[in-house]
Design an enzyme around this catalytic site. Sequence first.
Site, PDB file in Angstrom:
ATOM      1  N   GLU A 131      73.310 -27.472 -83.616  1.00 41.55           N
ATOM      2  CA  GLU A 131      73.728 -28.662 -84.369  1.00 41.55           C
ATOM      3  C   GLU A 131      73.408 -28.493 -85.836  1.00 41.55           C
ATOM      4  O   GLU A 131      74.156 -28.911 -86.711  1.00 41.55           O
ATOM      5  CB  GLU A 131      73.018 -29.902 -83.812  1.00 41.55           C
ATOM      6  CG  GLU A 131      73.481 -31.232 -84.416  1.00 41.55           C
ATOM      7  CD  GLU A 131      72.660 -31.698 -85.609  1.00 41.55           C
ATOM      8  OE1 GLU A 131      72.994 -32.750 -86.169  1.00 41.55           O
ATOM      9  OE2 GLU A 131      71.693 -31.019 -86.025  1.00 41.55           O
ATOM     10  N   GLU A 132      72.245 -27.867 -86.113  1.00 45.92           N
ATOM     11  CA  GLU A 132      71.780 -27.790 -87.502  1.00 45.92           C
ATOM     12  C   GLU A 132      72.717 -26.960 -88.386  1.00 45.92           C
ATOM     13  O   GLU A 132      72.743 -27.115 -89.595  1.00 45.92           O
ATOM     14  CB  GLU A 132      70.355 -27.211 -87.556  1.00 45.92           C
ATOM     15  CG  GLU A 132      69.305 -28.084 -86.870  1.00 45.92           C
ATOM     16  CD  GLU A 132      69.062 -29.426 -87.564  1.00 45.92           C
ATOM     17  OE1 GLU A 132      69.795 -29.759 -88.508  1.00 45.92           O
ATOM     18  OE2 GLU A 132      68.136 -30.134 -87.133  1.00 45.92           O
TER      19      GLU A 132
ATOM     20  N   HIS B 140      63.308 -31.372 -91.726  1.00 42.54           N
ATOM     21  CA  HIS B 140      63.755 -29.973 -91.869  1.00 42.54           C
ATOM     22  C   HIS B 140      62.722 -29.051 -92.527  1.00 42.54           C
ATOM     23  O   HIS B 140      63.079 -28.033 -93.108  1.00 42.54           O
ATOM     24  CB  HIS B 140      65.084 -29.890 -92.636  1.00 42.54           C
ATOM     25  CG  HIS B 140      66.251 -30.370 -91.821  1.00 42.54           C
ATOM     26  ND1 HIS B 140      67.555 -30.241 -92.242  1.00 42.54           N
ATOM     27  CD2 HIS B 140      66.329 -30.980 -90.621  1.00 42.54           C
ATOM     28  CE1 HIS B 140      68.374 -30.755 -91.330  1.00 42.54           C
ATOM     29  NE2 HIS B 140      67.654 -31.221 -90.334  1.00 42.54           N
TER      30      HIS B 140
ATOM     31  N   ASP C 233      63.011 -33.872 -85.365  1.00 41.23           N
ATOM     32  CA  ASP C 233      64.411 -33.463 -85.382  1.00 41.23           C
ATOM     33  C   ASP C 233      64.582 -32.118 -84.693  1.00 41.23           C
ATOM     34  O   ASP C 233      64.276 -31.089 -85.287  1.00 41.23           O
ATOM     35  CB  ASP C 233      64.880 -33.386 -86.834  1.00 41.23           C
ATOM     36  CG  ASP C 233      66.351 -33.039 -86.954  1.00 41.23           C
ATOM     37  OD1 ASP C 233      67.041 -32.946 -85.922  1.00 41.23           O
ATOM     38  OD2 ASP C 233      66.817 -32.861 -88.102  1.00 41.23           O
TER      39      ASP C 233
ATOM     40  N   HIS D 230      70.777 -32.806 -79.575  1.00 41.53           N
ATOM     41  CA  HIS D 230      70.721 -31.360 -79.791  1.00 41.53           C
ATOM     42  C   HIS D 230      69.304 -30.859 -79.592  1.00 41.53           C
ATOM     43  O   HIS D 230      68.342 -31.626 -79.622  1.00 41.53           O
ATOM     44  CB  HIS D 230      71.307 -30.966 -81.141  1.00 41.53           C
ATOM     45  CG  HIS D 230      70.473 -31.259 -82.351  1.00 41.53           C
ATOM     46  ND1 HIS D 230      69.636 -30.324 -82.902  1.00 41.53           N
ATOM     47  CD2 HIS D 230      70.388 -32.339 -83.153  1.00 41.53           C
ATOM     48  CE1 HIS D 230      69.074 -30.830 -83.994  1.00 41.53           C
ATOM     49  NE2 HIS D 230      69.501 -32.057 -84.170  1.00 41.53           N
TER      50      HIS D 230
ATOM     51  N   ASP E 137      69.346 -38.307 -81.774  1.00 42.02           N
ATOM     52  CA  ASP E 137      68.943 -37.057 -82.421  1.00 42.02           C
ATOM     53  C   ASP E 137      67.455 -37.169 -82.732  1.00 42.02           C
ATOM     54  O   ASP E 137      66.617 -36.894 -81.885  1.00 42.02           O
ATOM     55  CB  ASP E 137      69.827 -36.857 -83.664  1.00 42.02           C
ATOM     56  CG  ASP E 137      69.629 -35.524 -84.351  1.00 42.02           C
ATOM     57  OD1 ASP E 137      68.523 -34.972 -84.267  1.00 42.02           O
ATOM     58  OD2 ASP E 137      70.571 -35.019 -84.991  1.00 42.02           O
TER      59      ASP E 137
HETATM   60 ZN   LIG Z   1      68.963 -33.285 -85.772  1.00 31.65          ZN
END
Ligand SMILES: [Zn+2]
Length: 694
Positions: A387-388, A500, A350, A340, A416
Amino acid sequence: MAQNLCSTIFKRPSTTFIFVILLCVLGFYTFEKTQIQTSAKPQKASKLTHHFHDTFLSLSSNYTVSQYLRALTLHPHLAGTREGYQTAQYVKTHFENLNLETKVSEYEVLLSYPTQISLTAKFSNLNSQEIETSEVGFDVIRPYHAYSPSGTAVGEAVFANYGRDEDYRALGVVGVNVSGCVVVVRRGEGMSRGGAVKGAELRGAVAVLMYTEGEYVKGVERGTVMKGVGDPLSPGWGSVMEGGERLGRNEKEVEERFPKIPSLPISMETAEGILRSLEGPKVPLEWRGALKDSNLRVGPGPTVLNFTYQGKEKNATIHDVFAVIRGSEEPDRYVLLGNHRDAWTFGAVDPNSGTAALLDVARRYALLMRLGWRPRRTIIFCSWDAEEFGMIGSTEWVEENIMNLGSRAVAYLNVDCAVQGPGLFPSMTPQLDDLLTDITKKIKDPDAADKTIFDQWTARNKGINIQRLSGVDSDFAPFLQHAGVPSVDMYYGKDFPVYHTAFDSYDWMLNHGDPLFHRHAAVAGLWGLLALRLADDPILPFNYHSYAMQLQEYTSILSNKLEGLVSFTPISRSIKNLFAVAQEVEEEAKNLRAEGVSSDLEVLKKRMLNDRLMLAERGFLDAEGLLGNQWFKHLVYGPSNHYDSKVDFFPSIANAISQSTQTKRENQATIQHEIWRVARAIQRAANALKGDLS
Ligand SMILES: [Zn+2]
């Protein structure tokens, strides 16, 4: 500063390019000749294929991959935003510049963003105090939970550990009820964010605050609280742009996917301030976690929290970007590489460490194509959006293409967070174990000179360590758990502390994750070679003996746990059949590989065997889906209610075991029925592999 560093220590690809040009000049004549003879001389063709695979590895360039990551992470690029769209354009242009067939699939989906957040605490004897909930000094979206309902909640703070059933039972034992309270939980133990909020909601809590702990954890962890995967307004079908069916936002099926109480992620420091102010019973020893405070209390109160979350939901356009390399002999068989692209903030780990690796694999393949290589089967690069928010881009595409993927997809290879630190961490369906192991022996370890990835990986784990794919935490979920496509998910390093948060940036990668980008290059090598083998091997490198072994292990774990309560004989019988067929197929493959002369019949025989190898995984799908979670069709790998975190297989049986509303007798019958369903699924896989009718 950082850029100067790059130019001096990175290996520039210049030597590689010279090598490629030489090959172009010297190699074409031989290639043309060989290609004509391919069908008559398979030995020679396979030699040529090996040569291309070796060339692929020699085209590695840590410098190039670092430049991709730098470009991808210049701005935050959350799904549905302008910067998100620009990142899609960057990936698309990259594919186009490589002369690859490129396309974009757009979907209209429901996304969610914050508009206003406030949190105040009234500690005993003090006036109300405003608490900072964002990461000060960053131009990124403030920490929030996507799809949290808007609302204001006032209540005493109470600590509920991870928010699992057993945690609430422990609170009950010391007489603590969370009804009317603001529950504080820490992330972990396989609890999804949405699951933790739902648990608090069911017990009458008015809001949930969630923190992530760890020695090096910085910032605040954003995330989604939606249940399940894919666009909530088009459950089970692709949310195509024009004229597609959409459910109303208020329909029950949609509402059920979101919590009814607001929630918010907070920093560990904020959580610590709140938790240290609580009174009431002492926390159990195991709950102390990173706070290590023997005086910690669970509450409720006396601290009172006043929390407001206002968000807006938006029908946004998302963009999945693809590049296709058509197969020369079996264009209707697909090997897919997916990652993603959307990120909560800058997304250096990420997901764009994976995107950088994807772009690098594409670059290397494009060079191979200039040398005359074409894959036997079609290779598809997939760059997913949203995706998140809940695997939305990949899920919509899989749902829209379910028929062709179901009949034609050989494997889906997901990467990922490609690089989080040192050490290889692979997960996959078991028929791919041998292939991965083989490939790790061919690539140099990024952190140890003169060692292969295999050497370091097996030394670190005292043997081969491969995880499975029951989690629903990246884009392999729709491919494996809904469509039954053999899948892989892998990364370097694990549990990175800036997950994140606003700190997941290029600087973090340069200073902590992968200063020389050698790990990125290694992941690109593994990923690309895995796809090359799956796309080029005349007979698919799948081993179902490994699958049968794994299923047998699961069965013995469960039958020991349930000690005679139910019978596992049906499953054991199916596994025995799968073992026998796997053995036959292995022989058949060996004979076909040995056959030197290529005839139409031989080509057809290989194709028939490959189809059986490809379709066996689909046997584990069941039209009815998992008990209580029907979208998930795979009866071996998928999400369960976590009655026991060690049982991360046979999710439907696990769900049956955790049904608490039944009498013992009813429960026994439910479990037995689920065992029968799994047994039939394994038998279907065996039948598909055998390819005979009963
Ligand atoms: Zn991810």
